[in-house]
Design a protein around this motif. Sequence first.
Motif, short mmCIF file in Angstrom:
data_model
loop_
_atom_site.label_atom_id
_atom_site.label_comp_id
_atom_site.label_asym_id
_atom_site.label_seq_id
_atom_site.Cartn_x
_atom_site.Cartn_y
_atom_site.Cartn_z
N THR A 104 17.56 7.84 2.05
CA THR A 104 18.26 7.02 1.07
C THR A 104 19.35 7.89 0.43
O THR A 104 19.31 9.13 0.53
CB THR A 104 17.32 6.56 -0.06
N ARG A 105 20.26 7.25 -0.29
CA ARG A 105 21.30 8.05 -0.92
C ARG A 105 20.72 8.92 -2.04
O ARG A 105 21.19 10.02 -2.29
CB ARG A 105 22.43 7.14 -1.42
N GLN A 106 19.67 8.44 -2.67
CA GLN A 106 19.02 9.28 -3.68
C GLN A 106 18.43 10.54 -3.04
O GLN A 106 18.57 11.64 -3.56
CB GLN A 106 17.92 8.48 -4.37
N GLU A 107 17.80 10.35 -1.87
CA GLU A 107 17.26 11.52 -1.16
C GLU A 107 18.39 12.45 -0.71
O GLU A 107 18.27 13.67 -0.79
CB GLU A 107 16.42 11.05 0.05
N SER B 245 21.14 12.88 -2.21
CA SER B 245 21.66 13.61 -3.38
C SER B 245 20.80 14.83 -3.66
O SER B 245 21.30 15.87 -4.07
CB SER B 245 21.77 12.68 -4.61
N ARG B 246 19.51 14.72 -3.36
CA ARG B 246 18.62 15.89 -3.55
C ARG B 246 18.91 16.96 -2.52
O ARG B 246 18.83 18.16 -2.81
CB ARG B 246 17.16 15.44 -3.48
N THR C 121 25.40 16.98 -5.89
CA THR C 121 24.37 15.97 -6.12
C THR C 121 25.02 14.63 -6.47
O THR C 121 24.62 13.57 -5.99
CB THR C 121 23.46 16.41 -7.32
N ARG C 122 26.06 14.70 -7.33
CA ARG C 122 26.70 13.48 -7.84
C ARG C 122 27.70 12.88 -6.85
O ARG C 122 28.01 11.70 -6.93
CB ARG C 122 27.41 13.79 -9.18
N TRP D 241 23.52 12.61 -13.04
CA TRP D 241 22.54 13.48 -12.37
C TRP D 241 21.42 13.73 -13.37
O TRP D 241 21.65 14.34 -14.42
CB TRP D 241 23.22 14.78 -11.95
N HIS D 242 20.23 13.22 -13.05
CA HIS D 242 19.06 13.47 -13.88
C HIS D 242 18.57 14.87 -13.60
O HIS D 242 18.26 15.18 -12.45
CB HIS D 242 17.94 12.48 -13.52
N PHE E 156 17.83 14.30 -9.24
CA PHE E 156 18.68 13.55 -8.30
C PHE E 156 19.76 12.79 -9.06
O PHE E 156 19.70 12.68 -10.29
CB PHE E 156 17.82 12.56 -7.48
N GLU F 197 22.24 9.25 -9.62
CA GLU F 197 22.12 7.79 -9.60
C GLU F 197 23.44 7.22 -10.11
O GLU F 197 23.99 7.74 -11.08
CB GLU F 197 21.00 7.44 -10.58
#
Length: 324
Positions: free
Chosen positions: A125-128, A130-131, A141-142, A151-152, A161, A163
């Motif tokens: 996924t895009r969240q993954e 970003s990690r 990341t962003r 970026w949390h 990650f 968002e």
Amino acid sequence: MIGKVKAHTNIALVKYWGKKDSGLIIPYTDSLSLTLDEFYTTTAVEFSDDLEHDEFKIDGNPVNEKNFVKLTNFMSHIRDLSGVTQYASVSSKNHVPISAGLASSASAFAALAAAGAKAAGLDLTRQELSRVARRGSGSATRSIFGGLVEWHRGYDDVSSFAEPIQEKLDFGLEMIAILLDTNIKKVSSRSGMQSVVATSPYYASWIDVVQNDMGLMKEAIKNKDINRIGKIAELNAMRMHALNMSAEPSFTYFNSETLKTIELIHDLRNQGINCYYTLDAGPNVKVIYDRKNRDRILKALQIEFKRDQLVVAHPGPGIEYIDC
Ligand code: DP6
């Protein structure tokens, strides 16, 4: 399989400046950025049985030893995730002045993460993604996402990650990058932030400043209040640069042109033209404004700068896969 991806750079409106874990790149604070359309990297990755080590070419040139180690470690993470054992051939083209505070590492590692994962047959996924990008460079990341991105900071690999807040902007936020000096910077962001964390007596306050600014910035975005966004971003950037001056040894990314440009923006504001600035790990200034003021701002800036020093940058998209 070849993975080919285009990723855009981003400019932080609330800055990331300090790592809690420098191996995994877990930051001390959240951060928030705007992905820009004009600056990007395109990267192609292919794993092959014929290679005895990874091969990297940036703009047609092989990379130096230091970058090779960083990049091959990054590829090994993709190998670990996918089970691929082959080495990769990586070819990258930058449309960003490298190391001039225009965050070329952001677009570079976002493109490499996505192209590498695709070439390795990973379906992330895009969240993954970003990690994965985060392990190459924090700001990357962003850059997986377009528009306004948060970026949390998280506390480990899984929780840190990015968002999207608003991938396609429905208001007129824009930036002009003023290119004052596009040479390689003297202090990399990596060592600059490391020195600040280790030596600035103000670092604990910075963590509080960012937490507060994140709330204010998200509210300003919700209200589409560009002047408020600009004001918060400007103060946040200046507080980050104050950390650098408070480090031991003290350092700064500003040069005399930077200071003159900051003064010029204050002058424009005094004349009733609403515009603000932000600065990263380099002397170049990015002006933040509402696109309806663009012509007036450009006209005023062109008195001081050559036209090719001024790049109008619009909100840009997240990663894009290119067919090969
Ligand atoms: C000032 O992401 O370049 O642009 O994680 O060490 O690769 P590393 O640093 P990098 O730092 C970016 C710093 C900044 C602020 C920001 O983009 O948030």
